[in-house]
Design a protein around this motif. Structure first.
Motif, PDB file in Angstrom:
ATOM      1  N   GLU A   1     -32.068  10.682 -22.200  1.00 59.62           N
ATOM      2  CA  GLU A   1     -33.254  11.127 -21.488  1.00 59.62           C
ATOM      3  C   GLU A   1     -33.083  10.896 -19.991  1.00 59.62           C
ATOM      4  O   GLU A   1     -33.410  11.761 -19.174  1.00 59.62           O
ATOM      5  CB  GLU A   1     -34.493  10.386 -21.997  1.00 59.62           C
ATOM      6  N   VAL A   2     -32.560   9.721 -19.637  1.00 59.38           N
ATOM      7  CA  VAL A   2     -32.378   9.398 -18.225  1.00 59.38           C
ATOM      8  C   VAL A   2     -31.416  10.390 -17.589  1.00 59.38           C
ATOM      9  O   VAL A   2     -31.648  10.889 -16.485  1.00 59.38           O
ATOM     10  CB  VAL A   2     -31.859   7.954 -18.062  1.00 59.38           C
ATOM     11  N   ARG A   3     -30.363  10.705 -18.312  1.00 57.04           N
ATOM     12  CA  ARG A   3     -29.370  11.634 -17.768  1.00 57.04           C
ATOM     13  C   ARG A   3     -29.998  13.005 -17.516  1.00 57.04           C
ATOM     14  O   ARG A   3     -29.816  13.612 -16.459  1.00 57.04           O
ATOM     15  CB  ARG A   3     -28.214  11.755 -18.770  1.00 57.04           C
TER      16      ARG A   3
ATOM     17  N   LEU B   1     -36.245   4.947 -13.407  1.00 58.82           N
ATOM     18  CA  LEU B   1     -36.252   5.138 -14.860  1.00 58.82           C
ATOM     19  C   LEU B   1     -35.466   4.035 -15.548  1.00 58.82           C
ATOM     20  O   LEU B   1     -35.862   3.520 -16.587  1.00 58.82           O
ATOM     21  CB  LEU B   1     -35.632   6.489 -15.212  1.00 58.82           C
ATOM     22  N   ARG B   2     -34.324   3.702 -14.950  1.00 60.78           N
ATOM     23  CA  ARG B   2     -33.461   2.689 -15.577  1.00 60.78           C
ATOM     24  C   ARG B   2     -34.072   1.315 -15.497  1.00 60.78           C
ATOM     25  O   ARG B   2     -33.974   0.536 -16.425  1.00 60.78           O
ATOM     26  CB  ARG B   2     -32.103   2.679 -14.875  1.00 60.78           C
TER      27      ARG B   2
ATOM     28  N   ALA C   1     -28.767  18.659 -21.221  1.00 57.21           N
ATOM     29  CA  ALA C   1     -28.077  18.072 -20.074  1.00 57.21           C
ATOM     30  C   ALA C   1     -26.692  18.685 -19.935  1.00 57.21           C
ATOM     31  O   ALA C   1     -26.266  19.032 -18.830  1.00 57.21           O
ATOM     32  CB  ALA C   1     -27.981  16.564 -20.233  1.00 57.21           C
ATOM     33  N   ASN C   2     -26.008  18.858 -21.050  1.00 52.20           N
ATOM     34  CA  ASN C   2     -24.687  19.484 -21.020  1.00 52.20           C
ATOM     35  C   ASN C   2     -24.759  20.883 -20.455  1.00 52.20           C
ATOM     36  O   ASN C   2     -23.917  21.292 -19.658  1.00 52.20           O
ATOM     37  CB  ASN C   2     -24.108  19.559 -22.434  1.00 52.20           C
TER      38      ASN C   2
ATOM     39  N   LEU D   1     -32.041  13.863 -33.790  1.00 52.81           N
ATOM     40  CA  LEU D   1     -31.784  15.235 -33.364  1.00 52.81           C
ATOM     41  C   LEU D   1     -32.407  15.499 -32.000  1.00 52.81           C
ATOM     42  O   LEU D   1     -31.847  16.237 -31.195  1.00 52.81           O
ATOM     43  CB  LEU D   1     -32.347  16.208 -34.381  1.00 52.81           C
ATOM     44  N   LEU D   2     -33.547  14.889 -31.758  1.00 52.87           N
ATOM     45  CA  LEU D   2     -34.201  15.062 -30.464  1.00 52.87           C
ATOM     46  C   LEU D   2     -33.281  14.558 -29.355  1.00 52.87           C
ATOM     47  O   LEU D   2     -33.097  15.213 -28.329  1.00 52.87           O
ATOM     48  CB  LEU D   2     -35.532  14.302 -30.461  1.00 52.87           C
ATOM     49  N   GLN D   3     -32.678  13.396 -29.600  1.00 51.47           N
ATOM     50  CA  GLN D   3     -31.740  12.868 -28.604  1.00 51.47           C
ATOM     51  C   GLN D   3     -30.570  13.824 -28.410  1.00 51.47           C
ATOM     52  O   GLN D   3     -30.122  14.062 -27.288  1.00 51.47           O
ATOM     53  CB  GLN D   3     -31.235  11.485 -29.024  1.00 51.47           C
ATOM     54  N   ASN D   4     -30.092  14.375 -29.526  1.00 52.45           N
ATOM     55  CA  ASN D   4     -29.002  15.346 -29.435  1.00 52.45           C
ATOM     56  C   ASN D   4     -29.419  16.540 -28.597  1.00 52.45           C
ATOM     57  O   ASN D   4     -28.623  17.071 -27.832  1.00 52.45           O
ATOM     58  CB  ASN D   4     -28.592  15.823 -30.824  1.00 52.45           C
TER      59      ASN D   4
END
Lengths: 549, 316
Positions: free
Chosen positions: A5-7, A29-30, A458-459, A449-452
């Motif tokens: 998420e941060v990325r 954020l971090r 981001a990718n 999956l949400l994280q994915n």
């Protein structure tokens, strides 16, 4: 808040507000809540830039501040909300929805408000009217009244809302450049819990605004524009007051999300059953829009009579057919619609939570299906249906040879899509006396999956930035040439001259540019598609969180 | 009755008669008789005489001695098996009995060793012997391809051993299953389409899109794609895989007793359904399907900027 998420937040901030804001934003954020001094110290950015970055973030509602935790008098602390930054990803969808619902005017209103965080009604209306006039034919212009009517309509349907007053007081300070930002004024700081906009009674009240006039056309040529702007600014500040100073408006994301959610349910019904059923569900959802709270698991019960009266007449559905359709909807194993009672010809509800849960499940299934093939998807669905199964049972039910089934199960297990539960017969966990049961946990899997999805977006952004960086020189060149062409055209140059300039871009370069445009478009649309998955999963996770609480 | 009793009493002393009487009793009760039954039937018989008669029958191999919860049980030995076992020694008889007890599920040679307490080499010899006499046969189990189980020659192996219709020579015929799976789906789908095109009221449309498992079974039988005879149960397992594929749904309705295709007054109805959503957005991107997704990092060996999957997808 996860690393992914941060990325993603960092990338979004960089794209929309530049690198400095990205640095400050990701740092906050971090490290969570921090005061100004620590931010400056730890990021190494100058005081001025940090202040400006915080202003930008606050303007967009991505940052909140509160008086220090160490009691009164301690420095104000800042906190960045990740959720709000991730909304940036969904901007195209909000704008598109506004366009489909309220036409070009609605689109521009939402677009302006999204781009500027929050604005007063009068300035929004003016900007939008100017922009609309710009695109109209010579001699036509947009009336302010029309735009403010559209604005009021958006407020009426809760797509726009007032910013909470306290925040308004603070942010007006900030938007005027030169005024020192918050740190020195802790007295003004709001209590630690940020007030929700809904808690104010005037949240959806449109103030009386006196706006008369029409959109102005921008003069061609840069000098003219500057002049005009300067004049306008003078006019605004000195001459006119519209009676809505200090009342700022922002986009109600939650309202848009409810709309998206309803749309997702309607689409699902349409593809599962047929168009007519989906129209019935649409009618039910529209009727209960105002009655149902956003977090309810199902809508308020509606009687068949009410639904019948509310159906658009163009559909021409007779009463007995409506009853049949409702029965079919209730009977469907997806349970989008449930029956709540018998009175009034039958009371019906839309099972919002169940529908979301089913949609999320379908999403998970679809991911497994596309990534590991339809047989693995069969195993996955089997486990979802039967909860706990041994390997042997999986083979038998799915009718897949033992060797392949084992392979698929282990692959799914290694990807964390399937979990393994050990149940020992004896306390020593000896493998020969232990049951190994495979199972699927929908909620954690959806979270994963949400994280994915976040990582994927981001990718995609990363790739897009890379692609544009690779052909930066080319892009600059083409932009320069376009500018030359435009100025030549304006000054009425010879066609040969124009052609000559055009040929400055060689054929292979042109090809490369076309390819780049194609790539960027593809990546953009892919981002939006992934965002749809993100939306569905987020909705499901949120609604599960509220129902189990 | 009177006559029989008299006759019995007169012959009581003759040991051969006693034996015959016991045998008769055993035939009357094929599940076996207890000592008590014999006592009741021949009340005047001395326990000693009774024991002698039974012992003789046991040694001749005409009677079986079994133990159950209520005590000892005598049972007539299969006359067939006794005749088959002629010329075999006790060990062979024992092994034969163990195999016989295993029924059509068969028994593994190691389990025979445990039950008989005979050395493995001896058992192998006996098994080979019995096989050559066509008294038993070896069947390969589908559960473990290297495991041979033994059962009586005339028995039809159990489904758990052969795997039913889906196995030929211990191999699972996954292609056959897939073909059947597709055919069943095609049938249900066409049925649903016909129902949709009929332009009737929605309820009728749905109801006519249902097919009973019997109908599907008949359709598959008439297609003639299967070399083996499939039962309704087999078709239902195939239909179940379609349910797990998310392509079909099932309802159970009450049916009148005696209707074709109903089991226990119930009928299983199947129908083809449409998926709820299209493939989700995530899997439309290369990342959604990427096998090295977890290893992908900015600036790493695998990174979004240099990703070959992404390049191929973009140039597609």
């Amino acid at each position: 808040m996860t690393a992914q998420e941060v990325r993603l937040c960092g990338l979004l901030l960089r794209e929309h507000f530049g690198e400095v804001v990205e640095k400050v934003g990701t740092h906050l954020l971090r490290s969570g809540t921090q005061n100004l001094r620590t931010i400056i110290h730890e990021t190494g950015v100058s005081l001025d830039l940090v202040k400006k970055s915080l202003c930008v973030l606050m303007q967009h509602g991505a940052c909140v501040f509160s008086s220090g935790r160490k009691g009164p008098g301690s420095p104000t602390e800042y906190q960045v909300t990740c959720d709000r930054i991730l909304r940036i990803l969904r901007y195209p969808r909000y704008i598109y929805t506004a366009k489909t619902l309220y036409g070009d005017t609605g689109e521009l209103i939402i677009e302006e408000l999204l781009q500027r965080g929050h604005m007063t009604m009068s300035s929004t209306v003016k900007t939008v009217a100017d922009r609309l006039t710009q695109n109209m034919e010579e001699g036509h212009s947009m009336d302010y009244n029309e735009v403010s009517a559209a604005f009021s309509k958006l407020v009426e349907t809760h797509f726009l809302q007032r910013c909470p007053p306290m925040a308004v007081a603070q942010t007006t300070d900030k938007t005027t450049p030169g005024t020192p930002a918050a740190p020195g004024t802790p007295a003004e700081a709001v209590s630690t819990t940020t007030p929700t906009p809904e808690s104010f009674p005037d949240c959806y009240k449109v103030p009386d605004v006196t706006l008369i006039g029409r959109g102005k056309r921008q003069l061609s040529g840069e000098d003219g524009e500057d002049q005009r702007n300067a004049k306008k600014a003078k006019l605004d500040s000195e001459v006119r007051t519209h009676g809505d100073e200090g009342i700022y408006w922002q986009v109600t994301f939650e309202r848009f999300h409810l709309h998206f959610r309803d749309q997702a349910i309607i689409n699902a019904v349409a593809s599962r059953l047929d168009q007519t059923s989906s129209e019935i569900v649409r009618t039910m959802l529209r009727m209960s829009e105002v009655l149902t709270s956003p977090t309810a698991t199902c809508t308020k019960p509606l009687s068949a009579n009410e639904i019948f009266r509310a159906l658009p007449t163009s559909y021409n559905i007779p009463r007995p057919i409506l009853d049949q359709y409702l029965t079919l909807l209730v009977d469907d194993p997806m349970e989008f619609v449930g029956k709540a009672g018998e009175s009034g010809g039958g009371m019906y509800v839309v099972n919002l939570h169940k529908a979301l849960s089913n949609l999320a499940r379908a999403t998970l299934e679809s991911v497994v299906q596309e990534r590991f093939g339809s047989r693995s998807a069969r195993i996955f669905r089997l486990l979802l249906r039967k909860r706990h199964l041994e390997q042997k049972q999986v083979e038998d039910f799915a009718m897949i040879p033992a060797k392949e089934a084992k392979d698929m199960l282990y692959t799914l297990l290694s990807q964390n899509l399937v979990q393994l539960q050990e149940i020992p017969k004896t306390p020593d966990y000896a493998p020969s006396r232990t049951f190994y049961l495979y199972t699927v946990n929908q909620l954690p899997t959806a979270r994963m999956l949400l994280q994915n999805c976040y990582k994927t977006v981001a990718n995609l952004i990363e790739r897009r930035l890379f692609e544009t960086k690779e052909s930066k020189r080319l892009l600059e060149k083409s932009q320069r040439i376009e500018a030359i062409l435009a100025s030549l055209q304006a000054s009425g140059a010879e066609p040969e001259q124009l052609k000559e300039v055009e040929e400055m871009i060689t054929a292979p370069e042109k090809q490369q540019l076309d390819a780049l445009r194609l790539h960027v478009n593809k990546l953009d649309s892919a981002e939006n598609q992934v965002d749809e998955t993100i939306f569905l999963l987020e909705c499901y996770i949120d609604s599960t969180a509220t129902t189990t609480r | 009755m009177e006559e029989v009793k008299v006759k019995k009493e007169t012959n009581l002393t003759d040991p051969a008669e006693i034996e015959n009487r016991i045998k008769e009793l055993c035939q009357q009760f094929p599940h076996g008789i207890t000592d008590q039954v014999i006592q009741n039937d021949l009340p005047h018989l001395e326990p000693q005489q009774r024991a002698m008669a039974i012992n003789k029958l046991l040694s001749l191999g005409q009677l079986d001695l079994l133990r159950n919860s209520s005590g000892l049980l005598y049972r007539m030995k299969d006359s067939q098996s006794t005749s088959k076992m002629k010329g075999s020694d006790n060990q062979e008889k024992l092994v034969y009995q163990i195999i016989e007890d295993a029924g059509n599920k068969g028994i593994w040679s190691r389990d025979i060793r445990f039950k008989s307490n005979l050395p493995l080499t001896e058992i192998n010899k006996i098994l080979k012997n019995l096989e050559s006499k066509k008294l038993i046969k070896a069947v390969k189990s589908v559960a473990a391809s290297k495991k041979k189980v033994y059962m009586l020659y005339n028995l039809q192996p159990d489904r758990s051993v052969t795997g039913g219709a889906w196995y030929s020579d211990q191999d699972f015929e996954s292609e056959f299953v897939e073909v059947l799976n597709q055919q069943c789906f095609k049938f249900l789908q066409s049925k649903a389409e016909v129902a949709r095109d009929s332009k009737q009221s929605p309820m009728v449309q749905r109801n006519s899109s249902f097919a009973t498992s019997h109908e599907v079974w008949k359709y598959i039988c008439e297609l003639g794609i299967s070399k083996v005879d499939l039962s309704m149960d087999d078709i239902e397992t195939i239909l179940n895989t379609l349910i797990y594929d998310g392509k079909v749904e099932m309802t159970i309705i009450a049916a009148k007793e005696g209707t074709v295709g109903s089991v226990d007054g119930q009928m299983k109805l199947y129908r083809g359904v449409n998926p709820v959503i299209q493939p989700t957005g995530l899997v439309k991107t290369p990342c959604g399907l990427c096998p090295v997704f977890d290893d992908c990092q900015d600036g790493g060996e695998i990174s979004p900027s240099t990703c070959i999957y992404m390049s191929e997808w973009l140039d597609f």
